[in-house]
Motif scaffolding. Structure first.
Motif, PDB file in Angstrom:
ATOM      1  N   LEU A  97       0.854  -1.180   0.000  1.00 41.17           N
ATOM      2  CA  LEU A  97       0.000   0.000   0.000  1.00 41.17           C
ATOM      3  C   LEU A  97       0.895   1.237   0.000  1.00 41.17           C
ATOM      4  N   TYR A  98       0.944   1.923  -1.137  1.00 41.90           N
ATOM      5  CA  TYR A  98       1.719   3.157  -1.264  1.00 41.90           C
ATOM      6  C   TYR A  98       0.844   4.344  -0.915  1.00 41.90           C
ATOM      7  N   GLY A 153       3.636  -9.360  -1.637  1.00 46.95           N
ATOM      8  CA  GLY A 153       3.668  -9.858  -0.263  1.00 46.95           C
ATOM      9  C   GLY A 153       5.083  -9.955   0.271  1.00 46.95           C
ATOM     10  N   TRP A 154       5.328 -11.000   1.067  1.00 46.79           N
ATOM     11  CA  TRP A 154       6.656 -11.169   1.642  1.00 46.79           C
ATOM     12  C   TRP A 154       6.918 -12.642   1.915  1.00 46.79           C
ATOM     13  N   PHE A 155       8.187 -12.958   2.238  1.00 46.39           N
ATOM     14  CA  PHE A 155       8.612 -14.354   2.344  1.00 46.39           C
ATOM     15  C   PHE A 155       9.873 -14.432   3.184  1.00 46.39           C
ATOM     16  N   ASP A 156      10.349 -15.657   3.402  1.00 43.20           N
ATOM     17  CA  ASP A 156      11.572 -15.893   4.170  1.00 43.20           C
ATOM     18  C   ASP A 156      12.750 -15.910   3.202  1.00 43.20           C
ATOM     19  N   GLY A 157      13.517 -14.830   3.180  1.00 41.77           N
ATOM     20  CA  GLY A 157      14.617 -14.706   2.239  1.00 41.77           C
ATOM     21  C   GLY A 157      15.736 -15.703   2.466  1.00 41.77           C
ATOM     22  N   TYR A 158      16.037 -15.991   3.720  1.00 42.55           N
ATOM     23  CA  TYR A 158      17.119 -16.946   4.001  1.00 42.55           C
ATOM     24  C   TYR A 158      16.733 -18.343   3.524  1.00 42.55           C
ATOM     25  N   SER A 159      15.463 -18.707   3.690  1.00 48.75           N
ATOM     26  CA  SER A 159      15.006 -20.006   3.198  1.00 48.75           C
ATOM     27  C   SER A 159      15.092 -20.067   1.678  1.00 48.75           C
ATOM     28  N   LEU A 160      14.797 -18.950   0.996  1.00 50.58           N
ATOM     29  CA  LEU A 160      14.924 -18.915  -0.458  1.00 50.58           C
ATOM     30  C   LEU A 160      16.380 -19.124  -0.866  1.00 50.58           C
ATOM     31  N   LEU A 161      17.284 -18.415  -0.217  1.00 51.47           N
ATOM     32  CA  LEU A 161      18.708 -18.577  -0.504  1.00 51.47           C
ATOM     33  C   LEU A 161      19.138 -20.030  -0.350  1.00 51.47           C
ATOM     34  N   PRO A 246      -1.404  -4.586   5.005  1.00 52.70           N
ATOM     35  CA  PRO A 246      -0.461  -4.821   3.911  1.00 52.70           C
ATOM     36  C   PRO A 246       0.907  -4.260   4.286  1.00 52.70           C
ATOM     37  N   LEU A 247       1.842  -4.320   3.366  1.00 53.32           N
ATOM     38  CA  LEU A 247       3.096  -3.592   3.562  1.00 53.32           C
ATOM     39  C   LEU A 247       2.815  -2.145   3.184  1.00 53.32           C
ATOM     40  N   VAL A 248       2.912  -1.257   4.151  1.00 57.02           N
ATOM     41  CA  VAL A 248       2.552   0.142   3.954  1.00 57.02           C
ATOM     42  C   VAL A 248       3.812   0.967   3.734  1.00 57.02           C
ATOM     43  N   VAL A 249       3.830   1.725   2.649  1.00 57.37           N
ATOM     44  CA  VAL A 249       4.924   2.644   2.359  1.00 57.37           C
ATOM     45  C   VAL A 249       4.422   4.053   2.635  1.00 57.37           C
ATOM     46  N   ASP A 250       4.942   4.667   3.690  1.00 55.91           N
ATOM     47  CA  ASP A 250       4.488   5.972   4.151  1.00 55.91           C
ATOM     48  C   ASP A 250       5.112   7.087   3.315  1.00 55.91           C
ATOM     49  N   PRO A 251       4.460   8.247   3.209  1.00 56.57           N
ATOM     50  CA  PRO A 251       5.069   9.374   2.483  1.00 56.57           C
ATOM     51  C   PRO A 251       6.433   9.790   3.027  1.00 56.57           C
ATOM     52  N   SER A 252       6.699   9.474   4.277  1.00 56.27           N
ATOM     53  CA  SER A 252       8.000   9.801   4.873  1.00 56.27           C
ATOM     54  C   SER A 252       9.129   8.946   4.316  1.00 56.27           C
ATOM     55  N   GLY A 253       8.776   7.859   3.602  1.00 52.08           N
ATOM     56  CA  GLY A 253       9.776   6.914   3.125  1.00 52.08           C
ATOM     57  C   GLY A 253       9.885   5.684   3.993  1.00 52.08           C
ATOM     58  N   LEU A 254       9.292   5.730   5.161  1.00 52.47           N
ATOM     59  CA  LEU A 254       9.270   4.589   6.076  1.00 52.47           C
ATOM     60  C   LEU A 254       8.283   3.537   5.570  1.00 52.47           C
ATOM     61  N   TYR A 255       8.593   2.262   5.801  1.00 57.50           N
ATOM     62  CA  TYR A 255       7.653   1.189   5.460  1.00 57.50           C
ATOM     63  C   TYR A 255       7.482   0.274   6.662  1.00 57.50           C
ATOM     64  N   PHE A 256       6.323  -0.382   6.762  1.00 54.04           N
ATOM     65  CA  PHE A 256       6.109  -1.357   7.827  1.00 54.04           C
ATOM     66  C   PHE A 256       5.187  -2.449   7.326  1.00 54.04           C
ATOM     67  N   ARG A 257       5.286  -3.619   7.965  1.00 56.48           N
ATOM     68  CA  ARG A 257       4.428  -4.750   7.623  1.00 56.48           C
ATOM     69  C   ARG A 257       4.422  -5.750   8.762  1.00 56.48           C
ATOM     70  N   HIS A 258       3.495  -6.729   8.664  1.00 55.77           N
ATOM     71  CA  HIS A 258       3.445  -7.841   9.603  1.00 55.77           C
ATOM     72  C   HIS A 258       4.686  -8.710   9.472  1.00 55.77           C
ATOM     73  N   GLU A 259       5.095  -9.307  10.546  1.00 58.96           N
ATOM     74  CA  GLU A 259       6.112 -10.362  10.554  1.00 58.96           C
ATOM     75  C   GLU A 259       5.681 -11.364  11.616  1.00 58.96           C
ATOM     76  N   GLY A 260       4.825 -12.310  11.216  1.00 63.51           N
ATOM     77  CA  GLY A 260       4.223 -13.215  12.186  1.00 63.51           C
ATOM     78  C   GLY A 260       3.273 -12.438  13.082  1.00 63.51           C
ATOM     79  N   SER A 261       3.458 -12.552  14.392  1.00 61.90           N
ATOM     80  CA  SER A 261       2.622 -11.822  15.339  1.00 61.90           C
ATOM     81  C   SER A 261       3.182 -10.437  15.640  1.00 61.90           C
ATOM     82  N   ARG A 262       4.325 -10.135  15.064  1.00 65.40           N
ATOM     83  CA  ARG A 262       4.972  -8.841  15.274  1.00 65.40           C
ATOM     84  C   ARG A 262       4.945  -8.028  13.975  1.00 65.40           C
TER      85      ARG A 262
END
Length: 390
Positions: A97-98, A153-161, A246-262
Motif C-alpha cells: 500500500l503506497y 507480499g513477503w517471504f523468508d529470504g534466508y530459506s529462499l537462498l 499490507p506492507l505500507v509505504v508511508d510518504p515519509s519513506g518509512l515502510y512497515f508490515r506484519h512479521e508473524g505476530s509482530r
C-alpha cells in the motif's frame, strides 16, 4: 593449482545461486562453480533482507521480473525441491500500500498505468476509500494511495537462498569457499585468482558479488556505479491487532508490515549520512526519534508499540539510476554482470537468474527481455529511472 570450468560465479548469495541453478537446469553438462567468501552468510544481504515482493514499480521490466518471480515462489517446491523434500519460503500474499501526498500523485498515477499495462492488479484509492478499507490507518497528509490486489507480499529470504543453494548443489554446481583477489581476461576465456593461491580457469565469469560488486569489477579494470548502503530494520510489538495489514509505504519513506505476530519497520536512508557504510551497526536512536512518532501518526494504535529487536543489512545501490545491471560487461566478451538491484534484488532473483543464464548459454534473452537493464546504458549515460525505490 589450475582448474578448468565453464562458468565461475563470484558471490554465492541468492543471485549467484539463482544463476547457477538456472545454468545447470538449462544445460546439465555445464561445469559451474560458485565462489563465496562466507558460507555462513552471516552478513549476506540475502540473509538480512526484509524479503518482500511487489509489482508496484514505475519501469515495465521491473514489474515483469517480479511477476515471473512471484509465480516461481507460488510453485517453489516444483522448482527447487530435492529428493521429494518439501520446500517452503513462508510466502504471504498480502499486498503493498503506497501512500503519497499531493506532490507524489502524478508519479503514482503514472506508475499505476505502467503496472496496469503489464497486467498487474493494482488499484488507486482516494483518502475516503483508504479510510473505509483500512479504518485503523490515518489518511492525514495522504492525497492518493495505490494498493496491490494480487502478486505482492513477503517471504523468508534466508530459506529462499538455502533452497536455491541446495538445488544447485543437487544439480551438480560446485560451491567453493574463498575470496577472489584477481581477474584476468584474455582470448577465449578468463581466470580467477583466489586469496589462497588457487587459480581457476573458466570460459565465463559472473559478477554476483552484491554490495561488493564494484570491487570485483575493479579487478577487471571496470568501474560500475554500485555501492553498499546500510539499511536498518526494527522489529516491534503492538498490543492492538491490526487486521489485514499490507506492507505500507508511508510518504515519509518509512515502510512497515506484519512479521508473524509482530511487525517490522524500515526507515529511509539518512540523506545527511555518507552513502557508503562499512559496518552493519544498528542506529537505535532513530527508532525513538523518528520511527515511533511517524508510525504513531499513521496508525494511532502504534502509539503503544515496543521495539524488541533490530538488525542491519546492505543494499547494493546502483547510484546511476537505481536499476539492476544484467548483461555483458561493456568491453568484455566473458564477463557478465548481475548487480545493482538497489533493494529489490531478492524478490527478482528467480527471473534475473534465468535471464542471465539464457544470455550466457544462448546469447540472448528468451523468457524475459531484460535488454532495458543492459549495463551499457551506464557508460552511454542513458539512465532508466525507477521511481519506486524503498
Amino acid at each position: 593449482m589450475n582448474t578448468k570450468i565453464d562458468v565461475a560465479i563470484v558471490g554465492g548469495g541468492v543471485m549467484g545461486c539463482s544463476v547457477a541453478y538456472h545454468l545447470k537446469k538449462l544445460d546439465p553438462g555445464l561445469a559451474v562453480t560458485v565462489i563465496e567468501r562466507d558460507p555462513s552468510y552471516r552478513t549476506a544481504s540475502s540473509a538480512l533482507s526484509a524479503s518482500s515482493i511487489r509489482q508496484q514499480f514505475s519501469v515495465p521490466i521491473n514489474v515483469k521480473l517480479s511477476q515471473y518471480s512471484f509465480d516461481f515462489f507460488r510453485s517453489i517446491g516444483q522448482h527447487l525441491g530435492v529428493d521429494g523434500e518439501a520446500v517452503s519460503i513462508d510466502l504471504v500474499e498480502q499486498g503493498y500500500l503506497y501512500l503519497v501526498p499531493a506532490a507524489g500523485v502524478e508519479n503514482l498515477r503514472s506508475s499505476q498505468r505502467v503496472q496496469a499495462e503489464c497486467g498487474a492488479r493494482t488499484a488507486l484509492l482516494s483518502p475516503a476509500e483508504l479510510a473505509e478499507r483500512f479504518p485503523w490507518l490515518s489518511a492525514e497528509g495522504v492525497e492518493l494511495a495505490c494498493l496491490g490486489l494480487a502478486g505482492e507480499g513477503w517471504f523468508d529470504g534466508y530459506s529462499l537462498l538455502q533452497a536455491f543453494r541446495r538445488k544447485a548443489r543437487a544439480l551438480g554446481v560446485e560451491f567453493r569457499t574463498g575470496e577472489v583477489s584477481g581477474l584476468e581476461f584474455a582470448g577465449a576465456g578468463a581466470a580467477l585468482q583466489l586469496s589462497d593461491g588457487t587459480r581457476l580457469a573458466c570460459a565465463t565469469v559472473v559478477n554476483a558479488a552484491g554490495p561488493q560488486a564494484a570491487q570485483v569489477a575493479r579487478m577487471a579494470g571496470l568501474e560500475i556505479p554500485v555501492a553498499p548502503e546500510r539499511h536498518c530494520i526494527y522489529v516491534f510489538e503492538c498490543p492492538t491487532p491490526i487486521p489485514q495489514c499490507p506492507l505500507v509505504v508511508d510518504p515519509s519513506g518509512l515502510y512497515f508490515r506484519h512479521e508473524g505476530s509482530r511487525y517490522i519497520v524500515g526507515p529511509p536512508p539518512d540523506p545527511n549520512s555518507p552513502p557508503v557504510r562499512e559496518h552493519l551497526e544498528v542506529d537505535h536512536q532513530v527508532f525513538d526519534d523518528f520511527i515511533w512518532p511517524t508510525l504513531a501518526a499513521r496508525v494511532p494504535a502504534f502509539e503503544a508499540i515496543r521495539c524488541v529487536s533490530a538488525w542491519a543489512g546492505f543494499y547494493e545501490m546502483n547510484t546511476f539510476d537505481h536499476n539492476a545491471l544484467i548483461g555483458k560487461a561493456p568491453g568484455f566478451d566473458h564477463f557478465m554482470l548481475i548487480n545493482g538491484f538497489s533493494g529489490h534484488g531478492i524478490q527478482q532473483s528467480p527471473a534475473a537468474g534465468l535471464a542471465l543464464a539464457e544470455l550466457i548459454l544462448f546469447g540472448r534473452f528468451i523468457t524475459l527481455d531484460a535488454t532495458p537493464l543492459d549495463p551499457r546504458r551506464v557508460f552511454e549515460n542513458r539512465p532508466l529511472r525507477e521511481l519506486n525505490v524503498i
